[in-house]
Design a protein around this motif. Structure first.
Motif, short mmCIF file in Angstrom:
data_model
loop_
_atom_site.label_atom_id
_atom_site.label_comp_id
_atom_site.label_asym_id
_atom_site.label_seq_id
_atom_site.Cartn_x
_atom_site.Cartn_y
_atom_site.Cartn_z
N UNK A 121 -3.86 1.09 -7.56
CA UNK A 121 -5.19 0.47 -7.57
C UNK A 121 -5.05 -1.05 -7.39
N UNK A 122 -4.07 -1.64 -8.06
CA UNK A 122 -3.88 -3.09 -7.92
C UNK A 122 -3.44 -3.45 -6.51
N UNK A 123 -2.56 -2.63 -5.94
CA UNK A 123 -2.15 -2.90 -4.57
C UNK A 123 -3.35 -2.81 -3.62
N UNK A 124 -4.21 -1.84 -3.84
CA UNK A 124 -5.40 -1.72 -3.00
C UNK A 124 -6.28 -2.97 -3.12
N UNK A 125 -6.44 -3.47 -4.36
CA UNK A 125 -7.21 -4.70 -4.56
C UNK A 125 -6.55 -5.87 -3.84
N UNK A 126 -5.23 -5.97 -3.98
CA UNK A 126 -4.50 -7.06 -3.33
C UNK A 126 -4.58 -6.96 -1.81
N UNK A 127 -4.36 -5.76 -1.28
CA UNK A 127 -4.34 -5.57 0.17
C UNK A 127 -5.69 -5.85 0.79
N UNK A 143 9.12 -2.90 -4.09
CA UNK A 143 9.82 -2.19 -3.03
C UNK A 143 9.12 -0.91 -2.64
N UNK A 144 8.44 -0.29 -3.61
CA UNK A 144 7.73 0.95 -3.33
C UNK A 144 6.35 0.71 -2.74
N UNK A 145 5.67 -0.33 -3.21
CA UNK A 145 4.27 -0.54 -2.82
C UNK A 145 4.12 -1.32 -1.52
N UNK A 146 4.98 -2.30 -1.31
CA UNK A 146 4.86 -3.13 -0.11
C UNK A 146 5.51 -2.42 1.07
N UNK A 147 4.99 -2.63 2.28
CA UNK A 147 5.48 -1.86 3.44
C UNK A 147 6.91 -2.19 3.83
N UNK A 148 7.61 -1.16 4.28
CA UNK A 148 8.94 -1.29 4.87
C UNK A 148 8.86 -0.64 6.24
N UNK A 149 8.69 -1.45 7.28
CA UNK A 149 8.38 -0.91 8.59
C UNK A 149 9.58 -0.23 9.26
N UNK A 160 -8.81 7.64 -3.48
CA UNK A 160 -9.30 6.38 -2.90
C UNK A 160 -10.73 6.12 -3.36
N UNK A 161 -10.87 5.68 -4.60
CA UNK A 161 -12.20 5.56 -5.19
C UNK A 161 -13.08 4.55 -4.45
N UNK A 162 -12.49 3.44 -4.04
CA UNK A 162 -13.28 2.38 -3.40
C UNK A 162 -13.97 2.87 -2.14
N UNK A 163 -13.25 3.54 -1.27
CA UNK A 163 -13.84 4.04 -0.02
C UNK A 163 -14.69 5.28 -0.28
N UNK A 203 -3.50 8.77 -2.00
CA UNK A 203 -4.10 7.45 -2.09
C UNK A 203 -4.66 6.98 -0.75
N UNK A 204 -5.46 5.94 -0.82
CA UNK A 204 -5.81 5.16 0.35
C UNK A 204 -4.50 4.77 1.06
N UNK A 205 -4.47 4.96 2.37
CA UNK A 205 -3.26 4.64 3.11
C UNK A 205 -2.24 5.77 3.14
N UNK A 206 -2.65 7.00 2.82
CA UNK A 206 -1.67 8.08 2.72
C UNK A 206 -1.01 8.41 4.05
N UNK A 207 -1.60 7.98 5.18
CA UNK A 207 -0.98 8.25 6.47
C UNK A 207 0.10 7.22 6.83
N UNK A 208 0.09 6.08 6.17
CA UNK A 208 1.00 4.98 6.50
C UNK A 208 2.38 5.27 5.90
N UNK A 209 3.32 5.62 6.77
CA UNK A 209 4.63 6.04 6.29
C UNK A 209 5.58 4.90 5.99
N UNK A 210 5.07 3.69 5.87
CA UNK A 210 5.91 2.54 5.52
C UNK A 210 5.83 2.17 4.04
N UNK A 211 5.00 2.86 3.26
CA UNK A 211 4.88 2.57 1.83
C UNK A 211 4.91 3.87 1.03
#
Length: 304
Positions: free
Chosen positions: A23-29, A57-63, A242-245, A272-280
């Motif tokens: 949730x905090x990462x979503x707020x930050x992002x 390391x887990x929350x921020x993207x690793x492309x 993804x409560x916000x959306x 979560x929000x961003x579940x398709x993004x395989x970098x996080x």
């Protein structure tokens, strides 16, 4: 029209990162808190046995994790193209990917990035589409400011500086440019993620006669006065956590029903929000693969 909610069993037995960290990462992002506040909150989880290094390391993207299709893949051909945007920034640029063996014309798909510019994950999504026979175009909304700067923090800050209306006009111009491209069969699809999901919803409301298939991933709807224009077809993808959306969906669905719009919505329980993004670590492979398979099938059915 339909709405479906699906659940999957947990993917592993590893100790999960606490919900509040996501949730905090979503707020930050999304610019609701700054980086210092985000990191301070994460530090507070040390009592639960999580180090700041582990959490970031887990929350921020690793492309390096996000490349499913190499830019050197012999089955695709990638380049950069500029397009005119007279109502927006005057000129835009995007990443253009086509099947290497393309003969004649093909369906075209606009790929819209998150709120940080054309990062490696979005470019990889464009390549994935080209591998499936589509011509894909991923505009960089940050091009007027020099383009994606190479990291998400700076990209997010740059995008926040841009005029929202100008940015929207750039994506409308990119969509129309792509539909009229010499390789286009005249059928236009659009897929976007987060901010890009919003842009896809906005395109469905502003150029409904030009957009033949829309797939917003966890995107908020267009401004309420525009929603009456949406006709579809749309396939909407949501993360169950993804409560916000998700709070915006009941009102949007009400408008779609009032319009008699052609739509289907999927909510993937427990992701979560961003579940398709395989970098996080928000990535959830079973749901992401299912959502992507459905997306491809939808485009193949609507854009043939």
């Amino acid at each position: 029209m339909s709405t479906e909610v699906e659940s999957q069993p947990p993917a592993s037995n590893q100790r999960p990162i606490p919900q509040e960290a996501f949730d905090w990462y979503d707020e930050y992002a999304h610019g609701l808190i700054d980086r210092r506040t985000f990191l301070t909150r994460l530090t507070g989880l040390a009592a639960l046995g999580f180090s700041l290094t582990t959490l970031t390391g887990a929350l921020l993207p690793n492309y390096a994790l996000a490349e499913q299709v190499s830019f050197n893949d012999p089955q695709i051909k990638a380049t950069y193209l500029k397009f005119s945007s007279p109502q927006g920034s005057s000129e835009g640029q995007g990443y253009f990917v086509q099947p290497a063996n393309l003969s004649g014309k093909a369906p075209v798909v606009l790929v819209v990035h998150e709120n940080r510019g054309l990062n490696p994950y979005i470019k990889d999504v464009a390549r994935r589409l080209a591998k499936q026979g589509f011509v894909a175009f991923a505009p960089d909304g940050l091009y007027p400011l020099g383009g994606y700067p190479g990291n998400d923090d700076d990209g997010r800050a740059l995008q926040a500086m841009m005029n929202r209306k100008v940015l929207e006009e750039d994506f409308i111009a990119a969509a129309l440019f792509l539909k009229e491209h010499s390789l286009s069969n005249g059928k236009l699809g659009a897929v976007g993620f987060c901010f890009g999901g919003y842009i896809v919803n906005m395109l469905a409301a502003t150029i409904p006669n030009e957009l033949d298939a829309a797939v917003p991933f966890y995107g908020t709807p267009a401004a309420e006065p525009l929603r009456k224009n949406v006709r579809g077809p749309l396939m909407l993808q949501f993360g169950g956590l993804d409560r916000r959306v998700n709070e915006t969906w009941p009102g949007y669905e009400k408008a779609l029903k009032a319009n008699g719009a052609d739509y289907i919505a999927y909510t993937y329980d427990g992701v979560y929000h961003g579940f398709h993004n395989d970098s996080t670590s928000r990535y959830s492979e079973p749901e992401a693969e299912l959502a992507w398979r459905r997306t491809l099938e939808f485009f193949k059915a609507k854009l043939a």
